[in-house]
Design a protein around this motif. Structure first.
Motif, PDB file in Angstrom:
ATOM      1  N   GLY B  59       9.181   7.625  -5.159  1.00 43.42           N
ATOM      2  CA  GLY B  59       7.798   7.462  -4.730  1.00 43.42           C
ATOM      3  C   GLY B  59       7.002   8.684  -5.149  1.00 43.42           C
ATOM      4  O   GLY B  59       7.366   9.807  -4.817  1.00 43.42           O
ATOM      5  N   LEU B  60       5.940   8.474  -5.926  1.00 46.56           N
ATOM      6  CA  LEU B  60       5.113   9.598  -6.367  1.00 46.56           C
ATOM      7  C   LEU B  60       3.825   9.595  -5.572  1.00 46.56           C
ATOM      8  O   LEU B  60       3.174   8.556  -5.443  1.00 46.56           O
ATOM      9  N   SER B  61       3.464  10.736  -5.038  1.00 44.90           N
ATOM     10  CA  SER B  61       2.201  10.858  -4.319  1.00 44.90           C
ATOM     11  C   SER B  61       1.263  11.693  -5.166  1.00 44.90           C
ATOM     12  O   SER B  61       1.541  12.855  -5.442  1.00 44.90           O
ATOM     13  N   ILE B  62       0.170  11.077  -5.620  1.00 39.54           N
ATOM     14  CA  ILE B  62      -0.742  11.781  -6.532  1.00 39.54           C
ATOM     15  C   ILE B  62      -2.184  11.617  -6.049  1.00 39.54           C
ATOM     16  O   ILE B  62      -2.686  10.506  -5.931  1.00 39.54           O
ATOM     17  N   LEU B  63      -2.814  12.737  -5.772  1.00 36.96           N
ATOM     18  CA  LEU B  63      -4.196  12.693  -5.286  1.00 36.96           C
ATOM     19  C   LEU B  63      -5.143  13.364  -6.266  1.00 36.96           C
ATOM     20  O   LEU B  63      -6.331  13.477  -6.022  1.00 36.96           O
TER      21      LEU B  63
END
Lengths: 292, 137
Positions: B59-63
């Motif tokens: 799971g990649l979290s990119i903001l």
């Protein structure tokens, strides 16, 4: 063996412990220093490990790390974040880091730790480092899996009463007083050395470290290597490894008994346990115990 | 029950990991073993971690707005390293127009702001169980 292959084998050992023997018997037997790090949550075990990894790598040696964090007793889920402290080694081919959930094991490690450590020794690493879950007072399994045990303490741990308690305080070869930049370090070291004097150890097994700024880490590494050298020279290593095999066997027996018990309808605990164990021991005695 | 290991990773330069931690917590409570990389990871660091931890899903979290470039780089690297079969989820500030582009790159699911945690957990489970039965392991 490349990292991917090792990682897959660890998963298999963890998920299908009955396959462990089959996996391990085809690998070369190697003995390398297995260093266990234990201590309460938040004393800086992972950060100190990060520093120790750095020291090992600066000597051109390779290292495998197993870092255990607790599983939820309710959902069996886990949040494994020890490796966050070891980020700077993520790209180093000479460093293998594996996070592991305790999966209900009570000794501060994971049931498959004996097999996983053997696998990592066989895989060709020069050092194997184990980090336990943040332990309380009684989780001492790391003593049986490791050759050298480092207990990490930090100021604020509690007063002398904590040092006098049985259990985790007794199992260490080296006591690292971490966060030694904080107030309270002097009194902790003094109390610790008084306590150790009672058990026949001297203050030379205490090291002040600061994982934050790296002070004392060289000294800690030296002590670890000296302890290991001493184990080899005095043949103590052979005893430790013999003990390890015995604990591994006990561990295995417990797991197998538990597995079988979970499927049984028990009516009266005392009589049935006795009769089952009698049959089991009889089978082992008569040589029918092999193979499941 | 089969034990699933999930990597929650924070690629790129944004320093906000509250979302990643909330999702990690929800997955933990759903019985998954969640491994967290920490902030500001390069694609190489994430792929190496995925290999060593032998995870079933990433799971990649990119903001930061760099989701297209980062996801592409990570998936390319995964293929190169022979782990291209691991499903990749992306969550964060993702403009709706970019969702089809992410799926085209090879991302399995995309979750924007406001996605209920229960939905993420359910999708993780669906994909993992689908993947397992398909590969027969």
């Amino acid at each position: 063996m490349d990292h991917k292959h090792i990682a897959k084998l660890i998963t298999r050992i963890e998920n299908e412990p009955e396959k462990a023997r089959e996996i391990l018997k085809n690998l070369p037997k190697r003995v390398v220093p297995v260093i266990g790090f234990t201590g309460s949550p938040g004393v800086g075990k992972s950060t100190l490990l990060d520093q120790i990894i750095g020291k090992i790598r600066s000597k051109g040696k390779t290292v495998a790390v197993v870092a255990v964090d607790p599983s939820s007793p309710f959902t069996q889920g886990a949040f494994l974040a020890d490796r966050v402290r070891m980020k700077r080694h993520y790209l180093d081919e000479g460093v293998f880091i594996r996070s592991m959930a305790s999966r209900g094991a009570l000794g501060g490690l994971n049931e498959s730790i004996y097999d996983v450590v053997e696998l990592l020794e066989s895989s060709g690493f020069d050092f194997v480092l184990i980090e336990t879950v943040g332990v309380g007072q009684a989780e001492v399994e790391v003593r049986y899996v490791s050759d050298v045990v480092v207990l990490v303490l930090s100021p604020g741990y509690g007063d002398e009463m904590q040092l006098l308690k049985a259990g985790v305080m007794e199992i260490a070869d080296i006591y690292a007083v971490n966060k030694s930049d904080l107030i309270g370090t002097d009194s902790l070291c003094e109390q610790l050395s008084n306590f150790l004097a009672l058990t026949g150890k001297d203050a030379s097994c205490i090291v002040r470290t600061s994982a934050l700024n790296g002070s004392g880490v060289d000294e800690l590494m030296d002590k670890i290597e000296m302890t290991w050298k001493n184990l080899i020279e005095t043949e103590k290593l052979r005893q430790i490894r013999k003990q390890r095999i015995k604990h591994h066997a006990e561990n295995l027996a417990r797991r197998i008994v538990q597995k079988h018990f979970s499927t049984l309808e028990i009516q009266s605990p005392y009589e049935e346990v006795e009769s089952i164990l009698k049959i089991l021991c009889e089978r082992i005695r008569t040589g029918q115990g092999g193979g499941t | 029950m089969k034990k699933y290991r999930i990597l929650i990773a924070k690629p790129g330069l944004d320093g906000h990991d509250r979302g990643a931690k909330v999702v990690a917590h929800a997955l933990r409570d759903a019985g998954f073993e969640v491994i967290y990389t920490g902030l500001r990871q390069t694609p190489e660091q994430i792929v190496r971690t995925a290999i060593q931890e032998d995870v079933h899903l990433i799971g990649l979290s990119i903001l930061s707005g760099a989701h297209l470039q980062l996801s592409k780089k990570i998936i390319e690297l995964m293929k190169k390293e022979g782990i291209g079969d691991i499903p990749v989820f992306v969550g964060g500030i993702i403009p709706p127009d970019d969702v089809p582009r992410l799926l085209e790159i090879g991302v399995t699911r995309v979750f924007g702001p406001g996605t209920p945690l229960s939905k993420i957990v359910q999708e993780v489970r669906n994909v993992l169980e689908g993947v397992t039965s398909a590969s027969g392991s």
